[in-house]
Every structure is written in structure tokens, then in C-alpha cells.
Design a protein around this motif. Structure first.
Motif, short mmCIF file in Angstrom:
data_model
loop_
_atom_site.label_atom_id
_atom_site.label_comp_id
_atom_site.label_asym_id
_atom_site.label_seq_id
_atom_site.Cartn_x
_atom_site.Cartn_y
_atom_site.Cartn_z
N TYR A 32 -6.98 -10.38 12.70
CA TYR A 32 -7.66 -10.05 14.02
C TYR A 32 -6.97 -10.67 15.17
O TYR A 32 -6.85 -11.55 15.42
N PHE A 33 -6.93 -9.59 16.07
CA PHE A 33 -6.51 -9.70 17.48
C PHE A 33 -7.21 -9.25 18.60
O PHE A 33 -6.94 -9.26 19.59
N GLY A 34 -8.61 -9.42 18.45
CA GLY A 34 -9.70 -9.37 19.34
C GLY A 34 -9.99 -7.84 19.39
O GLY A 34 -10.50 -7.51 20.52
N VAL A 35 -9.02 -6.86 18.96
CA VAL A 35 -9.35 -5.57 19.33
C VAL A 35 -9.51 -4.92 17.72
O VAL A 35 -8.89 -5.06 16.95
N PRO A 36 -10.74 -4.09 17.90
CA PRO A 36 -10.80 -3.50 16.53
C PRO A 36 -9.76 -2.36 16.16
O PRO A 36 -9.51 -1.66 16.95
N GLY A 37 -9.67 -2.17 14.74
CA GLY A 37 -8.74 -1.29 14.30
C GLY A 37 -7.23 -1.55 14.02
O GLY A 37 -6.65 -0.93 13.64
N ILE A 38 -6.86 -2.81 14.44
CA ILE A 38 -5.39 -3.10 14.14
C ILE A 38 -5.43 -3.60 12.78
O ILE A 38 -5.89 -4.45 12.32
N LYS A 39 -4.56 -2.99 11.99
CA LYS A 39 -4.23 -3.50 10.55
C LYS A 39 -2.55 -3.13 10.48
O LYS A 39 -1.94 -2.51 11.18
N LEU A 40 -2.15 -3.86 9.29
CA LEU A 40 -0.72 -3.69 9.05
C LEU A 40 -0.17 -2.37 8.58
O LEU A 40 0.88 -2.20 8.66
N GLY A 41 -0.98 -1.82 7.96
CA GLY A 41 -1.00 -0.35 7.28
C GLY A 41 0.20 -0.38 6.08
O GLY A 41 0.98 0.49 5.82
N LEU A 42 0.08 -1.46 5.45
CA LEU A 42 0.99 -1.64 4.25
C LEU A 42 0.76 -0.42 3.35
O LEU A 42 1.96 -0.26 2.81
N ALA A 43 -0.01 0.21 3.08
CA ALA A 43 -0.38 1.48 1.99
C ALA A 43 0.57 2.57 2.71
O ALA A 43 0.99 3.24 1.75
N ASN A 44 0.88 2.61 3.92
CA ASN A 44 1.59 3.62 4.62
C ASN A 44 3.00 3.66 3.85
O ASN A 44 3.89 4.76 4.07
N LEU A 45 3.45 2.43 3.58
CA LEU A 45 4.68 2.46 2.98
C LEU A 45 5.08 3.35 1.79
O LEU A 45 6.23 4.21 1.96
N ALA A 46 3.99 3.64 0.85
CA ALA A 46 4.17 4.50 0.01
C ALA A 46 4.29 5.91 0.46
O ALA A 46 5.06 6.86 0.04
N VAL A 47 3.40 6.26 1.52
CA VAL A 47 3.41 7.53 2.23
C VAL A 47 4.78 7.86 2.74
O VAL A 47 5.20 8.91 2.55
N VAL A 48 5.33 6.96 3.38
CA VAL A 48 6.68 7.31 4.07
C VAL A 48 7.86 7.41 3.13
O VAL A 48 8.59 8.41 3.06
N ILE A 49 7.89 6.55 1.98
CA ILE A 49 8.89 6.72 0.82
C ILE A 49 8.65 8.07 0.36
O ILE A 49 9.80 8.66 -0.08
N VAL A 50 7.47 8.47 -0.14
CA VAL A 50 7.15 9.79 -0.77
C VAL A 50 7.73 11.13 0.19
O VAL A 50 8.01 12.04 -0.29
N LEU A 51 7.43 10.59 1.63
CA LEU A 51 7.79 11.87 2.29
C LEU A 51 9.20 12.06 2.22
O LEU A 51 9.63 13.36 2.23
N TYR A 52 10.12 11.08 2.30
CA TYR A 52 11.56 11.17 1.96
C TYR A 52 11.80 11.59 0.61
O TYR A 52 12.98 12.41 0.58
N TRP A 53 11.09 11.20 -0.54
CA TRP A 53 11.72 11.16 -1.80
C TRP A 53 11.42 12.66 -2.20
O TRP A 53 12.21 13.21 -2.71
N TYR A 54 9.91 13.19 -2.06
CA TYR A 54 9.76 14.58 -2.30
C TYR A 54 9.39 15.35 -1.49
O TYR A 54 9.44 16.61 -1.66
N GLY A 55 8.89 15.17 -0.08
CA GLY A 55 8.57 15.99 0.83
C GLY A 55 7.14 15.97 1.18
O GLY A 55 6.33 15.13 0.81
N TRP A 56 6.69 16.95 2.03
CA TRP A 56 5.32 16.66 2.92
C TRP A 56 4.15 17.07 1.65
O TRP A 56 3.07 16.51 1.98
#
Length: 170
Positions: A32-56
Motif C-alpha cells: 500500500y502506497f497511499g493510493v488505492p488500486g496499486i498492485k504488483l500485477g503478478l498474475a499478468n505474467l501468465a497473460v503476457v507469456i501466453v500472448l507471445y506463446w500462442y497469440g491473442w
């Protein structure tokens, strides 16, 4: 051909599980950095990988399933609404930036990190019926840049070490 479909389905299942696990882990991290909504977005790692491995197509399927399942498992309807808006904006921008061919995996991921916050701010403006939420945009864009860069660097490493595997397009 059937073997390729089975392998792809298995990899997609593993990556969906990984993204759900990362969503859960992220929910446990006090970030928490005092602003709501800031997250690391770790789950997006899988999305980026799949975008490059398989496509949109496969990446959007993974993204939507992840948002819905993690929302039902770890959140509520509002979380799903905010996450889905962020995921859609993020995904559309990542696809556009990747299609230009002018950006690396890191650049694609950074665009996703920034536009995830833009999508969530859009929902916040709609829900609160005020544009005051937009004042958070500079801070959220900076956070999206940093977290997008970290996810992008990690994805680039994974892609570098899996080149030629996973039945990916390229």
C-alpha cells in the motif's frame, strides 16, 4: 494434431493455475502506497507469456478466466468489475503495441500496466459519478510503469528460456 491440442490445453491449464496462484499470493502481500488500486500485477505474467506463446485468442481467454475465477475465489463483484475493466483495457493496448512490432516484451508489458490502471479509473469515475478519481492517474501510471517493467522483464526471461517450446507461434 490431437497431441498438439492436448499439450496446448495442458499448458493453458497450468498457466491459468499459475495466474490464480499468483493472484492469491498477491492478495496476501501488504502493498500500500497511499493510493488505492496499486498492485504488483503478478498474475499478468501468465497473460503476457501466453500472448507471445500462442497469440491473442488464448491470452484473452486466460485473462478473462483468471479475472472471473480470482474474483469469485478471492474477491467480490466490485473486484471483478474493476479487474475486468483493467484487464480489457490492458489487453487491448498490449495487443496493439505488440502488433506495431516496435516494442519489446517489456514495452508491451509496461503499456499493459499503465492501461490496466486507466481501465480501473474509468470504472471508478462511473461508479463514483465524479471525475476526481482521474487525479490519481499520474501516480497510477508511474506504478503501472514500474510493475509493468518488472512483469515484462520476468516474461522476457521466461520466453528466452522457453524459445522453441510450448507449441508457440513466435
Amino acid at each position: 494434431m490431437r497431441q498438439e491440442i492436448r499439450e496446448k490445453t495442458a499448458y493453458m491449464g497450468v498457466l491459468l493455475s499459475l495466474s490464480l496462484l499468483l493472484s492469491y499470493v498477491e492478495s496476501l502481500i501488504p502493498f500500500y502506497f497511499g493510493v488505492p488500486g496499486i498492485k504488483l500485477g503478478l498474475a499478468n505474467l501468465a497473460v503476457v507469456i501466453v500472448l507471445y506463446w500462442y497469440g491473442w485468442r488464448e491470452a484473452i481467454a486466460l485473462n478473462v478466466m483468471r479475472v472471473l475465477l480470482s474474483g469469485f475465489l478471492f474477491g467480490n463483484l466490485f473486484m471483478i468489475m474493476y479487474s475486468l475493466a483493467g484487464a480489457v483495457c490492458s489487453f487491448l493496448m498490449m495487443c496493439f503495441v505488440r502488433k506495431t512490432g516496435k516494442f519489446s516484451v517489456v514495452g508491451v508489458s509496461i503499456s499493459g500496466g499503465i492501461f490496466h490502471n486507466v481501465g480501473q479509473l474509468g470504472v471508478a469515475v462511473f461508479v463514483t459519478e465524479t471525475v476526481a478519481a482521474v487525479s490519481y492517474l499520474p501516480v497510477l501510471a508511474a506504478a503501472g510503469t514500474v510493475t509493468g517493467m518488472l512483469i515484462g522483464l520476468t516474461a522476457a526471461e521466461v520466453l528466452k528460456h522457453t524459445k522453441g517450446y510450448m507449441g508457440r507461434k513466435g
